[in-house]
Write an enzyme that holds these catalytic residues in place. Structure first.
Site, mmCIF file in Angstrom:
data_model
loop_
_atom_site.group_PDB
_atom_site.id
_atom_site.type_symbol
_atom_site.label_atom_id
_atom_site.label_comp_id
_atom_site.label_asym_id
_atom_site.label_seq_id
_atom_site.Cartn_x
_atom_site.Cartn_y
_atom_site.Cartn_z
ATOM 1 N NE ARG A 111 -3.840 0.646 2.014
ATOM 2 C CZ ARG A 111 -5.046 0.737 2.579
ATOM 3 N NH1 ARG A 111 -5.223 1.477 3.659
ATOM 4 N NH2 ARG A 111 -6.077 0.102 2.066
ATOM 5 C CG HIS A 138 -8.425 0.030 -2.658
ATOM 6 N ND1 HIS A 138 -7.659 -1.081 -2.344
ATOM 7 C CD2 HIS A 138 -9.017 0.408 -1.495
ATOM 8 C CE1 HIS A 138 -7.790 -1.345 -1.055
ATOM 9 N NE2 HIS A 138 -8.609 -0.463 -0.519
ATOM 10 C CD GLN A 141 -12.966 -1.867 -0.671
ATOM 11 O OE1 GLN A 141 -12.172 -1.786 0.250
ATOM 12 N NE2 GLN A 141 -14.165 -2.424 -0.526
ATOM 13 C CG ASP A 233 -13.588 5.968 -0.761
ATOM 14 O OD1 ASP A 233 -13.510 5.805 0.479
ATOM 15 O OD2 ASP A 233 -12.570 6.055 -1.486
ATOM 16 C CB CYS A 273 -14.184 1.002 0.244
ATOM 17 S SG CYS A 273 -13.676 2.725 0.385
ATOM 18 N NE ARG A 301 -10.263 -5.279 0.710
ATOM 19 C CZ ARG A 301 -9.497 -4.268 1.149
ATOM 20 N NH1 ARG A 301 -10.047 -3.219 1.728
ATOM 21 N NH2 ARG A 301 -8.189 -4.280 0.996
HETATM 22 N N1 CP Z 1 -11.209 -0.191 2.605
HETATM 23 C C1 CP Z 1 -9.920 -0.224 3.026
HETATM 24 O O1 CP Z 1 -8.988 -0.452 2.248
HETATM 25 O O2 CP Z 1 -9.763 -0.005 4.352
HETATM 26 P P1 CP Z 1 -8.385 0.197 5.126
HETATM 27 O O3 CP Z 1 -7.839 1.541 4.711
HETATM 28 O O4 CP Z 1 -8.767 0.165 6.565
HETATM 29 O O5 CP Z 1 -7.446 -0.888 4.751
HETATM 30 N N1 NVA Z 2 -10.007 6.639 -1.154
HETATM 31 C C1 NVA Z 2 -9.568 6.244 0.164
HETATM 32 C C2 NVA Z 2 -9.794 4.781 0.360
HETATM 33 C C3 NVA Z 2 -9.486 4.262 1.722
HETATM 34 C C4 NVA Z 2 -9.630 2.786 1.838
HETATM 35 C C5 NVA Z 2 -8.117 6.608 0.359
HETATM 36 O O1 NVA Z 2 -7.320 6.453 -0.578
HETATM 37 O O2 NVA Z 2 -7.761 7.054 1.444
#
Ligand code: CP
Ligand code: NVA
Length: 314
Positions: A111, A138, A141, A233, A273, A301
């Site tokens: 990530r 993502h 997701q 989101d 999400c 997930r």
């Molecule tokens: N939806 C999601 O990716 O959540 P986190 O940021 O908690 O991993």
């Molecule tokens: N769009 C959000 C998603 C979090 C899971 C971000 O990138 O922070």
């Protein structure tokens, strides 16, 4: 014992569009099987003794816990690697990191900010690399999202998804997946918050092949009409904190509340999400309301990623 095909072994999953619709459906099939196996507490050690490294350059609740628990349930081990604690944070190159980690690990989940960093890691790693979120995508997701839609509605083909709010990373991956799987997707955003034009065009090209559709809309009421799925989101993604005040102003009116859910109809489900910000992109009432499938989505997930890991890790 659950059987897993060898065809996808060694493959990375850095963005949805690198995989075919049939390959995505293979993940969903195995995810359903593994969800049932886990529910029955049947052992499914498909990756005994394997180790998944998980590099995090941004915070996480769901991604971290679901990957760590997932690899454990498959008989392997998850290794949490805070990016700032690695030499990567002190200037060691992505190539060197990929080369060395490939000697220890069986798979890497990352990530981070730039999608190009994930692509570079995948290019140099000798083991599968999985994108656990970047600024523009993502994909894991999106897998859980389509799994949840199929589980709740019994189909994907022809399902109408209205995504409301910021046309961000989550929107982009879901839009591509929806377009590949024959769904009708509309991104409902204020001006300036549309998903990137290049991604919309790529999604529209997939939709032409699958019989789905991809459209943009600015009016929330018009956008949710006839929708089977309402999706949203956060309005301020990780890394955008300084823009928060402007985003709150610009996106006001695009939050999912009872009125918007009613406008979609009784049969519509609501997805998010997570994490959620009550009173911004969604109300607490909707999140915990009868049409919310958000908690199944979060659970999925785990199952979708277990399927992904089992399919790609050797
Ligand atoms: N939806 C999601 O990716 O959540 P986190 O940021 O908690 O991993
Ligand atoms: N769009 C959000 C998603 C979090 C899971 C971000 O990138 O922070």
């Amino acid at each position: 014992m659950v059987a897993v095909s060898e065809q996808l072994k060694g493959r990375s999953f850095t963005r949805v569009s690198d995989w075919s619709a049939d390959e995505l459906l293979e993940v969903l099939e195995l995810a359903d099987t593994l969800k049932e196996a886990q529910r029955r507490r049947e052992e499914h050690h498909l990756l005994p003794g394997r180790t998944l490294g998980m590099i995090f350059q941004k915070p996480s609740t769901r991604t971290r816990v679901s990957f760590e628990v997932g690899i454990a349930q498959l008989g392997g081990t998850g290794l949490y690697l805070a990016a700032g604690d690695l030499q990567l944070g002190r200037g060691e190159t992505i190539r060197d990191t990929a080369t060395v980690l490939s000697r220890y690990l069986d798979g890497i989940m990352i990530r981070t900010f730039a999608q190009s960093d994930v692509a570079e890691l995948a290019e140099h790693a000798e083991i599968p690399v999985i994108n656990g979120l970047t600024d523009t995508a993502h994909p894991c997701q999106a897998l859980a999202d389509v799994m949840t839609i199929r589980e709740r509605l019994g189909r994907l083909d022809g399902v109408r998804v209205a995504y409301l709010g910021d046309g961000n990373n989550v929107c982009a991956s879901l839009m591509i997946a929806a377009a590949m799987l024959g769904m009708d997707f509309v991104a409902v955003t204020p001006p300036g918050y549309e998903p990137e034009r290049e991604v919309v065009e790529r999604a529209q090209a997939f939709a032409r092949e699958s019989g789905g559709s991809v459209a943009l809309e600015q009016d929330p009421r018009a956008g949710v009409r006839g929708a089977d799925v309402l999706y949203t989101d956060v309005w301020t993604s990780m890394g955008q904190e300084e823009e928060r005040e402007r985003r709150l102003r610009d996106l006001a009116g695009y939050g999912i509340d009872d009125g918007l859910v009613a406008a979609a109809g009784d049969g519509a489900i609501v997805l998010h999400c997570l994490p959620a910000h009550y009173g911004e992109e969604i109300t607490e009432e909707v999140l915990y309301g009868p049409q919310s499938a958000v908690w199944d989505e979060a659970e999925n997930r785990l199952h979708a990623q277990k399927a992904l890991l089992a399919l790609v890790i050797r």
